[in-house]
Design a protein around this motif. Sequence first.
Motif, PDB file in Angstrom:
ATOM      1  N   LEU A   1       0.104  -8.437   1.353  1.00 31.88           N
ATOM      2  CA  LEU A   1      -0.012  -7.235   2.159  1.00 31.88           C
ATOM      3  C   LEU A   1       0.208  -7.337   3.676  1.00 31.88           C
ATOM      4  O   LEU A   1      -0.133  -8.502   4.230  1.00 31.88           O
ATOM      5  N   ASP A   2       0.719  -6.634   4.038  1.00 31.65           N
ATOM      6  CA  ASP A   2       0.724  -6.190   5.648  1.00 31.65           C
ATOM      7  C   ASP A   2      -0.310  -5.454   6.172  1.00 31.65           C
ATOM      8  O   ASP A   2      -0.185  -4.180   5.610  1.00 31.65           O
ATOM      9  N   GLU A   3      -1.133  -5.634   6.823  1.00 32.40           N
ATOM     10  CA  GLU A   3      -2.484  -4.970   7.124  1.00 32.40           C
ATOM     11  C   GLU A   3      -3.043  -5.211   8.490  1.00 32.40           C
ATOM     12  O   GLU A   3      -3.206  -6.313   8.964  1.00 32.40           O
ATOM     13  N   GLU A   4      -3.318  -3.953   9.260  1.00 39.45           N
ATOM     14  CA  GLU A   4      -3.700  -3.998  10.426  1.00 39.45           C
ATOM     15  C   GLU A   4      -5.042  -4.949  10.655  1.00 39.45           C
ATOM     16  O   GLU A   4      -4.959  -5.679  11.525  1.00 39.45           O
ATOM     17  N   ARG A   5      -5.896  -4.803   9.569  1.00 35.99           N
ATOM     18  CA  ARG A   5      -7.295  -5.553   9.731  1.00 35.99           C
ATOM     19  C   ARG A   5      -6.980  -7.094   9.588  1.00 35.99           C
ATOM     20  O   ARG A   5      -8.044  -7.835   9.754  1.00 35.99           O
ATOM     21  N   CYS A   6      -5.967  -7.576   9.120  1.00 38.23           N
ATOM     22  CA  CYS A   6      -5.447  -8.870   9.042  1.00 38.23           C
ATOM     23  C   CYS A   6      -4.710  -9.316  10.427  1.00 38.23           C
ATOM     24  O   CYS A   6      -4.066 -10.458  10.109  1.00 38.23           O
ATOM     25  N   GLY A   7      -4.878  -8.594  11.132  1.00 36.10           N
ATOM     26  CA  GLY A   7      -4.107  -8.970  12.451  1.00 36.10           C
ATOM     27  C   GLY A   7      -2.644  -8.866  12.212  1.00 36.10           C
ATOM     28  O   GLY A   7      -1.894  -9.390  13.289  1.00 36.10           O
ATOM     29  N   GLN A   8      -2.087  -8.120  11.421  1.00 34.55           N
ATOM     30  CA  GLN A   8      -0.647  -7.842  11.478  1.00 34.55           C
ATOM     31  C   GLN A   8      -0.406  -6.419  11.878  1.00 34.55           C
ATOM     32  O   GLN A   8      -1.158  -5.312  12.037  1.00 34.55           O
ATOM     33  N   HIS A   9       0.784  -6.023  11.930  1.00 33.18           N
ATOM     34  CA  HIS A   9       1.597  -4.836  12.465  1.00 33.18           C
ATOM     35  C   HIS A   9       2.243  -4.346  11.180  1.00 33.18           C
ATOM     36  O   HIS A   9       3.620  -4.528  11.350  1.00 33.18           O
ATOM     37  N   PRO A  10       1.871  -3.557  10.312  1.00 35.06           N
ATOM     38  CA  PRO A  10       2.620  -3.039   9.283  1.00 35.06           C
ATOM     39  C   PRO A  10       3.785  -2.254   9.736  1.00 35.06           C
ATOM     40  O   PRO A  10       4.904  -2.464   8.954  1.00 35.06           O
ATOM     41  N   GLU A  11       3.748  -1.368  10.599  1.00 35.24           N
ATOM     42  CA  GLU A  11       5.048  -0.469  10.888  1.00 35.24           C
ATOM     43  C   GLU A  11       5.952  -1.593  11.745  1.00 35.24           C
ATOM     44  O   GLU A  11       5.472  -2.526  12.451  1.00 35.24           O
ATOM     45  N   PRO A  12       7.191  -1.552  11.403  1.00 35.11           N
ATOM     46  CA  PRO A  12       8.018  -0.454  10.872  1.00 35.11           C
ATOM     47  C   PRO A  12       8.273  -0.971   9.404  1.00 35.11           C
ATOM     48  O   PRO A  12       9.399  -0.579   8.682  1.00 35.11           O
ATOM     49  N   CYS A  13       7.347  -1.556   8.571  1.00 37.30           N
ATOM     50  CA  CYS A  13       7.379  -1.943   7.259  1.00 37.30           C
ATOM     51  C   CYS A  13       8.703  -2.719   6.946  1.00 37.30           C
ATOM     52  O   CYS A  13       9.397  -2.422   5.966  1.00 37.30           O
TER      53      CYS A  13
ATOM     54  N   HIS B   1      -0.390  -1.094   4.719  1.00 36.91           N
ATOM     55  CA  HIS B   1      -1.555  -0.587   4.920  1.00 36.91           C
ATOM     56  C   HIS B   1      -2.124  -0.696   6.416  1.00 36.91           C
ATOM     57  O   HIS B   1      -1.872  -1.607   7.147  1.00 36.91           O
ATOM     58  N   PRO B   2      -2.575   0.498   6.949  1.00 40.35           N
ATOM     59  CA  PRO B   2      -2.568   1.942   6.448  1.00 40.35           C
ATOM     60  C   PRO B   2      -1.710   2.902   6.728  1.00 40.35           C
ATOM     61  O   PRO B   2      -1.284   2.711   7.879  1.00 40.35           O
ATOM     62  N   PHE B   3      -1.602   3.860   5.919  1.00 37.50           N
ATOM     63  CA  PHE B   3      -0.706   5.094   6.533  1.00 37.50           C
ATOM     64  C   PHE B   3      -1.235   6.337   5.995  1.00 37.50           C
ATOM     65  O   PHE B   3      -1.447   6.446   4.735  1.00 37.50           O
ATOM     66  N   LYS B   4      -2.224   6.874   6.742  1.00 36.46           N
ATOM     67  CA  LYS B   4      -3.081   8.011   6.639  1.00 36.46           C
ATOM     68  C   LYS B   4      -2.428   9.178   6.433  1.00 36.46           C
ATOM     69  O   LYS B   4      -3.076  10.245   5.831  1.00 36.46           O
TER      70      LYS B   4
ATOM     71  N   PHE C   1       3.311   7.623   5.620  1.00 38.50           N
ATOM     72  CA  PHE C   1       3.590   7.075   4.192  1.00 38.50           C
ATOM     73  C   PHE C   1       4.989   6.919   3.782  1.00 38.50           C
ATOM     74  O   PHE C   1       5.435   5.928   3.534  1.00 38.50           O
ATOM     75  N   GLN C   2       5.543   8.204   4.007  1.00 36.40           N
ATOM     76  CA  GLN C   2       6.890   8.191   3.205  1.00 36.40           C
ATOM     77  C   GLN C   2       7.982   7.539   4.174  1.00 36.40           C
ATOM     78  O   GLN C   2       8.779   6.978   3.684  1.00 36.40           O
ATOM     79  N   ALA C   3       7.550   7.643   5.588  1.00 36.78           N
ATOM     80  CA  ALA C   3       8.599   6.987   6.601  1.00 36.78           C
ATOM     81  C   ALA C   3       8.579   5.410   6.251  1.00 36.78           C
ATOM     82  O   ALA C   3       9.716   4.704   6.182  1.00 36.78           O
ATOM     83  N   CYS C   4       7.411   4.769   5.837  1.00 35.34           N
ATOM     84  CA  CYS C   4       7.128   3.522   5.650  1.00 35.34           C
ATOM     85  C   CYS C   4       7.984   2.970   4.212  1.00 35.34           C
ATOM     86  O   CYS C   4       8.561   2.016   4.242  1.00 35.34           O
TER      87      CYS C   4
END
Length: 151
Positions: A109-121, A129-132, A137-140
């Motif tokens: 998982l790449d997740e904001e609450r884990c101190g990561q920055h999921p974008e740009p995937c 996560h998260p893509f609201k 979501f589609q872009a990622c």
Amino acid sequence: WTVKVDPDTVFFPSRLRELLAKPPMSDLLHGTVPCDSCDLKLQRAMYLSNCQFGLHGPLEVLSRGAVVAFVRGLQRCDAIRQLPWGEAWFLDHCLPQLGVRREHQRALLDEERCGQHPEPCEAPRIAFHPFKTWKDFQACHQHAKKAGLWP
């Protein structure tokens, strides 16, 4: 294996299948044993931790043995079930009390609450996560398929 994925999580099942085919996950019995004949002696119980801070809810992966241990031993976790935390925190604290092994897998998982920055995937991950919004979501999803790093 039982997998729970939040709807705002970009998830690649084929990547998870590749990860589960590697040790130590592949060492578990993963045949076609019907659930009513599940036997913890046949399968080591394991769940995959997906964050440096513990299990986070966007992606939860439990072996069959972990699910059986949870169902059979849930009452042993009554004290922590009363605490005001979410289901991932509860699982992360209950399952070890039931003898279920935690296996940390950074690739999950790449997740904001884990101190990561999921974008740009682009990270070599199974889920982002998260893509609201649908657009985000589609872009990622598209970017991770085309430019994302995966072994």
